[in-house]
Design a protein around this motif. Sequence first.
Motif, PDB file in Angstrom:
ATOM      1  N   GLU A   1     -49.505  -2.399 -42.922  1.00 48.32           N
ATOM      2  CA  GLU A   1     -49.994  -1.536 -41.837  1.00 48.32           C
ATOM      3  C   GLU A   1     -51.329  -0.906 -42.222  1.00 48.32           C
ATOM      4  OE1 GLU A   1     -45.796   0.093 -39.905  1.00 48.32           O
ATOM      5  OE2 GLU A   1     -46.517   0.968 -41.773  1.00 48.32           O
TER       6      GLU A   1
ATOM      7  N   LEU B   1     -47.822   4.830 -44.111  1.00 49.17           N
ATOM      8  CA  LEU B   1     -47.988   3.437 -43.700  1.00 49.17           C
ATOM      9  C   LEU B   1     -47.639   2.521 -44.867  1.00 49.17           C
ATOM     10  CD1 LEU B   1     -51.439   3.597 -41.852  1.00 49.17           C
ATOM     11  CD2 LEU B   1     -49.150   4.133 -40.996  1.00 49.17           C
ATOM     12  N   ASP B   2     -47.049   1.353 -44.565  1.00 46.21           N
ATOM     13  CA  ASP B   2     -46.854   0.413 -45.663  1.00 46.21           C
ATOM     14  C   ASP B   2     -48.159  -0.350 -45.871  1.00 46.21           C
ATOM     15  OD1 ASP B   2     -46.951  -1.815 -43.952  1.00 46.21           O
ATOM     16  OD2 ASP B   2     -44.786  -1.788 -43.643  1.00 46.21           O
ATOM     17  N   GLU B   3     -48.176  -1.185 -46.918  1.00 48.95           N
ATOM     18  CA  GLU B   3     -49.448  -1.816 -47.283  1.00 48.95           C
ATOM     19  C   GLU B   3     -50.032  -2.653 -46.149  1.00 48.95           C
ATOM     20  OE1 GLU B   3     -48.363  -3.512 -51.290  1.00 48.95           O
ATOM     21  OE2 GLU B   3     -46.882  -2.017 -50.735  1.00 48.95           O
TER      22      GLU B   3
ATOM     23  N   LEU C   1     -54.873  -1.532 -40.357  1.00 50.46           N
ATOM     24  CA  LEU C   1     -55.630  -0.406 -39.812  1.00 50.46           C
ATOM     25  C   LEU C   1     -57.080  -0.421 -40.313  1.00 50.46           C
ATOM     26  CD1 LEU C   1     -55.081   2.385 -38.208  1.00 50.46           C
ATOM     27  CD2 LEU C   1     -55.240   3.402 -40.481  1.00 50.46           C
TER      28      LEU C   1
END
Lengths: 249, 482
Positions: free
Chosen positions: B444, B440-442, B448
């Motif tokens: 995302e 996941l990128d930051e 979450l």
Amino acid sequence: MSGNLLEINDLHVNAGDKEILKGLNLSIPFNEIHAIMGPNGSGKSVLSNVLSGNEDYKVTSGQIIFKNKNITELKPNEISNLGLFMAFQYPVEIPGVTLMNFLKTIHEANRRANGLEVLGPSDFLKYVREKAEILGINDEVLKRQLNVGFSGGEKKRNETLQLLVLDPILTILDETDSGLDVDALDIVSEGIVGMKNEENSFLVITHYKKLLDKLSPSKVHILVDGKIVESGGPDLAEKIENKGFESFN
Amino acid sequence: MNKKINKPSEKDFNNPYEFGFETDIETVFAPKGLNEDVVKFISDKKEEPKWLLDWRLDSYSRWLKMKEPDWSSLRYPKIDYQDAYYFSAPKEIEKPKSLDEVDPKLIETYNKLGIPLKEQEWLAGVAVDAVFDSVSLGTTFKEKLKEDGVIFCSFSEAVKEHPEIIKKYLGTVVPNSDNFFATLNSAVFSDGSFVYIPPGVTCPMELSTYFRINAAGTGQFERTLLIADEDSYVSYLEGCTAPMRDEHQLHAAVVELVALKGAEIKYSTVQNWYPGDEDGKGGVYNFVTKRGDCRGDNSKISWTQVETGSAITWKYPSCILKGDNSSGEFHSIAISNNYQQVDSGTKMLHLGKNTKSRIISKGVSSGSSSNTYRGQVNIHPKSENSRNFTQCDSLLLTGNCSATTIPYVESKNKTSTIEHEATSSKISEDQLFYCLQRGLDEEEAIALIVNGFCKEVLQKLPMEFAVEAQKLLEISLEGSVG
Ligand SMILES: Nc1ncnc2c1ncn2[C@@H]1O[C@H](COP(=O)(O)OP(=O)(O)OP(=O)(O)O)[C@@H](O)[C@H]1O
Ligand SMILES: [Mg+2]
């Protein structure tokens, strides 16, 4: 171009001001399982973290080449999406996020990053259940919050489920066997063996010969004080089990 | 070597407001400023009966004597109440008879907002009373609701069609002397929604209203009145969004809920008024008075809110637990980014016996924002065996933002109990790295983790709203990295 999946050249890494990895060299060809053994604090987890792009550690010199690409400067998610997975020695808890939701989110991110279509909800559920079944994980566990209140062994099983779901090219297992009971160790190692194919490789960090007996690695490396001090066949593991690391100091 | 997970910097906070478009239609304004004539103008435009005009004028004269409250933690330049328009209505739809008569451009605006107004698109079962600026555009599914005796229409229409109900309940929960902003609203309110659920009826669908501020420099003053008669049930959804503007827009709504014996009201809000840009320029000033009255025994009111918008939010949806065994709930997510200021919470007033209240507040702050939870729980001497539980959790994403929890509690009855829990946390580097390692990128990863943090409240929202709210959390936090 080399035929190696992973190549680490003269890697020096600092944690703060302290040098932890002191000129580490390691090559892993495709389709092989390699093991690393070494005393507590020798730098095994630091190595896993650096390979995964953790910015807590500073690469002062040397290179990490993965799939013929220099990944030394890449971000963790970029490295991950190239196909490198690390099963954490100490998995973290994420409250409020169910294991299922987490799996779906990371699977989608991975597919998208690689230009693949995202699976629909029912296809994905089927896919996850297939993998979960291999590890004896039921739907109730999938509904639980990620690692929250999980026992040590359960957390390791979760890590393995994520591994099977993402199906990476290079897998680093950082003491995934620690904390597993005898039966769980069987289940998890069978899961890993089942995943093995010609296009992937494994780097297994462990303190115990038991896991290696099940995975039969092609090579065992001994990491002492930030360097690989010896590499050999599975018999090296036996030697350590009997005599410890003293002779390598 | 400089391999870095980007740390937040002011530049990172680019949060293009998704709904920042304006509809180009002719507008009818009341003269600028506020005086008795403007109040009369509004009442006249709406062809109101004299008693309502008198009520407005009474409110106006009360308002003149009131002082803008200064007890909150909010900081903003003095508002010039004479420098705003108090009534604006799109010209073409001054008196819409049906949806067909509505300017297609307005419909297009709704489509951009993702609110399909056409009845056939609402087979899913949501009736919408859409307030465009001040005039109610049209109401769908009215016929079906009518079969059950449910009344769901614009406030103005209700004044004409059901004056006796309005007269009986208007101002009985939030009196026109209540507070500066509510009193202002009572004088100049333009339109809003009206709901009446007859005894024993479970409203067959979720009722939903989308509010939207459009015309430049107009304050929006809706008034919502919702009455659930004995043993009835209704779930009401309110969505708010406003276009992007440089200057600040004032919004001062009043919502009154009345739950009679055995009735239950669920009131959910997703508020994403324009929050201003990343330098704190523009944005809506949102001063809202929302109160529910559990008037009958065994009645229940629950507020659920997801507040992501507005430059300033001043809002305390409250419950008066008058009936014995009545219960009030407040579930809130308040997200603040950039220079947004939130001062929000609830008030639970326990008057009846065996009353229960439950407060769950989740504050997420980022950028240079400030986020205050302000709550009050009062248990009166006659309120025996009553219980309150409060939980306030705040999550901080950057070092510049602030989160404050201010709970006032008072129990005057020994048999009753009040319980309060509060936590404050940051997203840990370990959690972030874990998610990043999984690809996941930051942004995302933060979305979450924040979604997980807010889950308890998100679960209280009706299904179709929950999805929208989750998306909204992500948009609101764009660019903010811990
Ligand atoms: N973030 C950090 N800051 C400072 N020192 C660190 C940091 N992370 C690791 N170290 C140090 O680096 C050394 C290597 O740690 P590492 O976790 O890699 O050991 P390990 O070989 O995995 O040991 P174990 O077998 O106990 O898991 C240790 O001395 C540890 O204290
Ligand atoms: Mg370790």
